[in-house]
Design a protein around this motif. Sequence first.
Motif, mmCIF file in Angstrom:
data_model
loop_
_atom_site.group_PDB
_atom_site.id
_atom_site.type_symbol
_atom_site.label_atom_id
_atom_site.label_comp_id
_atom_site.label_asym_id
_atom_site.label_seq_id
_atom_site.Cartn_x
_atom_site.Cartn_y
_atom_site.Cartn_z
ATOM 1 N N CYS A 1 0.848 -1.188 0.000
ATOM 2 C CA CYS A 1 0.000 0.000 0.000
ATOM 3 C C CYS A 1 0.886 1.242 0.000
ATOM 4 O O CYS A 1 2.094 1.150 0.172
ATOM 5 N N GLY A 2 0.276 2.402 -0.203
ATOM 6 C CA GLY A 2 1.017 3.656 -0.173
ATOM 7 C C GLY A 2 0.216 4.792 -0.772
ATOM 8 O O GLY A 2 -0.986 4.663 -0.996
ATOM 9 N N ILE A 3 0.911 5.908 -1.026
ATOM 10 C CA ILE A 3 0.269 7.059 -1.647
ATOM 11 C C ILE A 3 1.046 7.444 -2.891
ATOM 12 O O ILE A 3 2.218 7.094 -3.050
ATOM 13 N N SER A 4 0.392 8.170 -3.784
ATOM 14 C CA SER A 4 1.033 8.589 -5.030
ATOM 15 C C SER A 4 2.124 9.616 -4.736
ATOM 16 O O SER A 4 2.139 10.242 -3.687
ATOM 17 N N LYS A 5 3.026 9.792 -5.680
ATOM 18 C CA LYS A 5 4.146 10.715 -5.497
ATOM 19 C C LYS A 5 3.760 12.170 -5.722
ATOM 20 O O LYS A 5 4.445 13.067 -5.269
ATOM 21 N N SER A 6 2.686 12.397 -6.431
ATOM 22 C CA SER A 6 2.257 13.765 -6.716
ATOM 23 C C SER A 6 1.846 14.478 -5.433
ATOM 24 O O SER A 6 0.940 14.031 -4.726
ATOM 25 N N ALA A 7 2.504 15.585 -5.121
ATOM 26 C CA ALA A 7 2.188 16.338 -3.909
ATOM 27 C C ALA A 7 0.894 17.125 -4.063
ATOM 28 O O ALA A 7 0.240 17.456 -3.083
ATOM 29 N N LYS A 8 0.516 17.434 -5.298
ATOM 30 C CA LYS A 8 -0.673 18.267 -5.517
ATOM 31 C C LYS A 8 -1.969 17.468 -5.427
ATOM 32 O O LYS A 8 -2.950 17.919 -4.855
ATOM 33 N N ARG A 9 -2.004 16.278 -6.018
ATOM 34 C CA ARG A 9 -3.243 15.478 -6.055
ATOM 35 C C ARG A 9 -2.943 14.078 -5.547
ATOM 36 O O ARG A 9 -2.985 13.112 -6.290
ATOM 37 N N ARG A 10 -2.620 13.971 -4.271
ATOM 38 C CA ARG A 10 -2.255 12.672 -3.723
ATOM 39 C C ARG A 10 -3.455 11.737 -3.659
ATOM 40 O O ARG A 10 -4.538 12.110 -3.258
ATOM 41 N N THR A 11 -3.200 10.503 -4.064
ATOM 42 C CA THR A 11 -4.194 9.444 -3.936
ATOM 43 C C THR A 11 -3.546 8.295 -3.174
ATOM 44 O O THR A 11 -2.320 8.233 -3.066
ATOM 45 N N TRP A 12 -4.362 7.393 -2.650
ATOM 46 C CA TRP A 12 -3.785 6.244 -1.941
ATOM 47 C C TRP A 12 -4.178 4.950 -2.641
ATOM 48 O O TRP A 12 -5.137 4.909 -3.395
ATOM 49 N N HIS A 13 -3.387 3.917 -2.398
ATOM 50 C CA HIS A 13 -3.646 2.625 -3.022
ATOM 51 C C HIS A 13 -3.319 1.487 -2.060
ATOM 52 O O HIS A 13 -2.518 1.655 -1.135
ATOM 53 N N MET A 14 -3.948 0.348 -2.302
ATOM 54 C CA MET A 14 -3.690 -0.860 -1.536
ATOM 55 C C MET A 14 -3.965 -2.050 -2.445
ATOM 56 O O MET A 14 -4.945 -2.053 -3.191
ATOM 57 N N GLU A 15 -3.080 -3.040 -2.413
ATOM 58 C CA GLU A 15 -3.237 -4.241 -3.222
ATOM 59 C C GLU A 15 -2.925 -5.463 -2.369
ATOM 60 O O GLU A 15 -2.034 -5.420 -1.523
ATOM 61 N N PHE A 16 -3.655 -6.544 -2.609
ATOM 62 C CA PHE A 16 -3.340 -7.783 -1.907
ATOM 63 C C PHE A 16 -3.811 -8.982 -2.734
ATOM 64 O O PHE A 16 -4.730 -8.879 -3.545
ATOM 65 N N MET A 17 -3.130 -10.110 -2.519
ATOM 66 C CA MET A 17 -3.505 -11.382 -3.127
ATOM 67 C C MET A 17 -3.520 -12.422 -2.014
ATOM 68 O O MET A 17 -2.622 -12.429 -1.156
ATOM 69 N N LEU A 18 -4.531 -13.267 -2.019
ATOM 70 C CA LEU A 18 -4.711 -14.252 -0.962
ATOM 71 C C LEU A 18 -4.242 -15.640 -1.386
ATOM 72 O O LEU A 18 -4.281 -15.979 -2.559
ATOM 73 N N LYS A 19 -3.815 -16.422 -0.401
ATOM 74 C CA LYS A 19 -3.446 -17.816 -0.662
ATOM 75 C C LYS A 19 -4.664 -18.731 -0.628
ATOM 76 O O LYS A 19 -4.655 -19.803 -1.210
ATOM 77 N N GLU A 20 -5.688 -18.310 0.106
ATOM 78 C CA GLU A 20 -6.891 -19.121 0.269
ATOM 79 C C GLU A 20 -8.106 -18.204 0.258
ATOM 80 O O GLU A 20 -7.976 -16.999 0.472
ATOM 81 N N PRO A 21 -9.292 -18.740 -0.011
ATOM 82 C CA PRO A 21 -10.476 -17.875 -0.017
ATOM 83 C C PRO A 21 -10.795 -17.363 1.389
ATOM 84 O O PRO A 21 -10.578 -18.062 2.371
ATOM 85 N N ILE A 22 -11.286 -16.139 1.452
ATOM 86 C CA ILE A 22 -11.739 -15.566 2.723
ATOM 87 C C ILE A 22 -13.227 -15.297 2.596
ATOM 88 O O ILE A 22 -13.657 -14.452 1.808
ATOM 89 N N GLY A 23 -13.991 -16.053 3.364
ATOM 90 C CA GLY A 23 -15.438 -15.876 3.376
ATOM 91 C C GLY A 23 -15.837 -14.929 4.490
ATOM 92 O O GLY A 23 -15.657 -13.719 4.405
ATOM 93 N N GLU A 24 -16.371 -15.483 5.564
ATOM 94 C CA GLU A 24 -16.834 -14.652 6.666
ATOM 95 C C GLU A 24 -15.673 -13.872 7.269
ATOM 96 O O GLU A 24 -14.633 -14.434 7.604
ATOM 97 N N HIS A 25 -15.874 -12.567 7.357
ATOM 98 C CA HIS A 25 -14.862 -11.706 7.959
ATOM 99 C C HIS A 25 -15.547 -10.462 8.496
ATOM 100 O O HIS A 25 -16.707 -10.189 8.197
ATOM 101 N N GLU A 26 -14.815 -9.715 9.305
ATOM 102 C CA GLU A 26 -15.339 -8.478 9.858
ATOM 103 C C GLU A 26 -14.536 -7.310 9.308
ATOM 104 O O GLU A 26 -13.325 -7.433 9.063
ATOM 105 N N PHE A 27 -15.217 -6.201 9.109
ATOM 106 C CA PHE A 27 -14.565 -4.972 8.661
ATOM 107 C C PHE A 27 -14.704 -3.941 9.770
ATOM 108 O O PHE A 27 -15.797 -3.723 10.294
#
Length: 197
Positions: free
Chosen positions: A54-80
């Motif tokens: 994860c992280g934020i863009s390099k642009s100081a004027k219009r910063r955006t954030w990002h997050m990426e993930f890949m799982l080894k197994e399926p995730i069904g029931e979970h809490e947020f």
Amino acid sequence: MKPKPFAMWIVICLCLLLNWKSETEAKNIFELQTDNFTCTSEDVNSRILKEFRCGISKSAKRRTWHMEFMLKEPIGEHEFFMKIVLPRRSPLTEFVLINMTTDGCHLLANRNQVPLMRLGRSVMERFSNFPKQCPFKPDVLYYIRGFRLDLNLLPAVDMETPVHISLSYQSKQHGLRWISGYLVARVQRISDKKRPK
């Protein structure tokens, strides 16, 4: 001479329209600026996660954030979990806007949620490839990319303030938070140069 009911309704409608217009214009002078975004995982032995960044863009004027993930197994029931705080000088006076844990599958499907969470899930669809129902599948790169919050979608904002957002996903099967994120941002007035005409 008494005013006619039709004329009174026209005056009331015009007043409401002018008031609504001034409120929507007020919202347009603020934006949410991302200062930092960090993420961690309790999955230190990589039982669940195959990739995670994860992280934020390099642009100081219009910063955006990002997050990426890949799982080894399926995730069904979970809490947020999500907590949104407007910090103050003293932690005792911090204003907590949201502090809630909800069923992650319901959140993905965007049902049985408080209106602000439903709105957030709808906004997120423009920036992510998260599924619309459980489970999260293995070997799929899930992402949130280029996220910027349009304050025009929220109730009127009329002050400049820092904003701290904590979020996490917790697997019910493994009992650990496989993703946690912490976003530091601020609501600030848009400069006259950037303000839409």
